[in-house]
Design a protein around this motif. Structure first.
Motif, PDB file in Angstrom:
ATOM      1  N   UNK A   1     -10.505   5.926   9.774  1.00  0.00           N
ATOM      2  CA  UNK A   1     -10.217   5.448   8.441  1.00  0.00           C
ATOM      3  C   UNK A   1      -8.851   4.759   8.465  1.00  0.00           C
ATOM      4  N   UNK A   2      -8.756   3.688   7.689  1.00  0.00           N
ATOM      5  CA  UNK A   2      -7.509   2.922   7.659  1.00  0.00           C
ATOM      6  C   UNK A   2      -7.143   2.542   6.232  1.00  0.00           C
ATOM      7  N   UNK A   3      -5.830   2.314   6.041  1.00  0.00           N
ATOM      8  CA  UNK A   3      -5.315   1.728   4.807  1.00  0.00           C
ATOM      9  C   UNK A   3      -4.383   0.598   5.201  1.00  0.00           C
ATOM     10  N   UNK A   4      -4.161  -0.328   4.275  1.00  0.00           N
ATOM     11  CA  UNK A   4      -3.237  -1.435   4.490  1.00  0.00           C
ATOM     12  C   UNK A   4      -1.893  -1.071   3.882  1.00  0.00           C
ATOM     13  N   UNK A   5      -0.845  -1.154   4.703  1.00  0.00           N
ATOM     14  CA  UNK A   5       0.519  -0.871   4.257  1.00  0.00           C
ATOM     15  C   UNK A   5       1.369  -2.111   4.485  1.00  0.00           C
ATOM     16  N   UNK A   6       2.359  -2.301   3.624  1.00  0.00           N
ATOM     17  CA  UNK A   6       3.250  -3.457   3.757  1.00  0.00           C
ATOM     18  C   UNK A   6       4.530  -3.154   2.987  1.00  0.00           C
ATOM     19  N   UNK A   7       5.390  -4.144   2.933  1.00  0.00           N
ATOM     20  CA  UNK A   7       6.591  -4.065   2.109  1.00  0.00           C
ATOM     21  C   UNK A   7       6.536  -5.194   1.097  1.00  0.00           C
ATOM     22  N   UNK A   8       6.785  -4.855  -0.153  1.00  0.00           N
ATOM     23  CA  UNK A   8       6.786  -5.849  -1.225  1.00  0.00           C
ATOM     24  C   UNK A   8       7.934  -6.820  -0.981  1.00  0.00           C
ATOM     25  N   UNK A   9       7.667  -8.089  -1.085  1.00  0.00           N
ATOM     26  CA  UNK A   9       8.652  -9.114  -0.764  1.00  0.00           C
ATOM     27  C   UNK A   9       9.817  -9.137  -1.748  1.00  0.00           C
ATOM     28  N   UNK A  10       9.571  -8.807  -3.007  1.00  0.00           N
ATOM     29  CA  UNK A  10      10.620  -8.908  -4.019  1.00  0.00           C
ATOM     30  C   UNK A  10      11.712  -7.856  -3.883  1.00  0.00           C
ATOM     31  N   UNK A  11      11.362  -6.645  -3.401  1.00  0.00           N
ATOM     32  CA  UNK A  11      12.367  -5.580  -3.334  1.00  0.00           C
ATOM     33  C   UNK A  11      12.304  -4.715  -2.075  1.00  0.00           C
ATOM     34  N   UNK A  12      11.384  -4.994  -1.179  1.00  0.00           N
ATOM     35  CA  UNK A  12      11.286  -4.238   0.067  1.00  0.00           C
ATOM     36  C   UNK A  12      10.582  -2.908  -0.039  1.00  0.00           C
TER      37      UNK A  12
ATOM     38  N   UNK B 168     -16.074  -0.274   9.795  1.00  0.00           N
ATOM     39  CA  UNK B 168     -15.607  -1.589  10.264  1.00  0.00           C
ATOM     40  C   UNK B 168     -15.771  -2.669   9.206  1.00  0.00           C
ATOM     41  N   UNK B 169     -16.840  -2.645   8.448  1.00  0.00           N
ATOM     42  CA  UNK B 169     -17.050  -3.643   7.396  1.00  0.00           C
ATOM     43  C   UNK B 169     -15.979  -3.518   6.312  1.00  0.00           C
ATOM     44  N   UNK B 170     -15.686  -2.298   5.908  1.00  0.00           N
ATOM     45  CA  UNK B 170     -14.645  -2.077   4.903  1.00  0.00           C
ATOM     46  C   UNK B 170     -13.272  -2.461   5.444  1.00  0.00           C
ATOM     47  N   UNK B 171     -13.026  -2.201   6.718  1.00  0.00           N
ATOM     48  CA  UNK B 171     -11.763  -2.599   7.345  1.00  0.00           C
ATOM     49  C   UNK B 171     -11.607  -4.115   7.332  1.00  0.00           C
ATOM     50  N   UNK B 172     -12.683  -4.835   7.616  1.00  0.00           N
ATOM     51  CA  UNK B 172     -12.636  -6.299   7.621  1.00  0.00           C
ATOM     52  C   UNK B 172     -12.316  -6.838   6.224  1.00  0.00           C
ATOM     53  N   UNK B 173     -12.892  -6.254   5.201  1.00  0.00           N
ATOM     54  CA  UNK B 173     -12.625  -6.674   3.826  1.00  0.00           C
ATOM     55  C   UNK B 173     -11.184  -6.349   3.433  1.00  0.00           C
TER      56      UNK B 173
END
Length: 98
Positions: free
Chosen positions: A1-12, A36-41
């Motif tokens: 299982x996976x989730x997408x993580x990032x940093x918001x550009x406006x405030x980090x 895999x299908x959900x990961x691709x989406x």
């Protein structure tokens, strides 16, 4: 299982992609891709946000569900989800909803 993580550009701020395509400030609101299908989406939606300059440092992290809670597998990602380890009065762990 996976989730997408990032940093918001406006405030980090560390953010996770939710089911409605909004970047949420808590990992518990993240969309969990179970196959895999959900990961691709998830990847398609997240990369579009990078291209639109909403977030940077996109990562797809491994998670598990424990009693309905999303728990990152790696310690680094657990810390990112909670906040700084030296000051419990700062970061996500200091918020009442965390």
């Amino acid at each position: 299982m996976k989730v997408a993580a990032a940093n918001r550009l406006t405030d980090g701020e560390a953010v996770w992609l939710s089911a409605n395509g909004v970047w949420a400030e808590t990992i518990q609101a993240a969309e969990v891709a179970a196959d895999k299908q959900a990961e691709a989406e998830l990847e398609r939606t997240a990369k579009a946000a990078v291209a639109a300059n909403q977030v940077i440092d996109l990562e797809f992290i491994d998670v598990e569900l424990v009693d309905g809670s999303i728990i990152p597998i790696r310690l680094r990602e657990r810390i990112k989800a909670a906040g700084p380890t030296i000051r419990l009065d700062l970061g996500k762990q200091a918020r009442t909803a965390a």
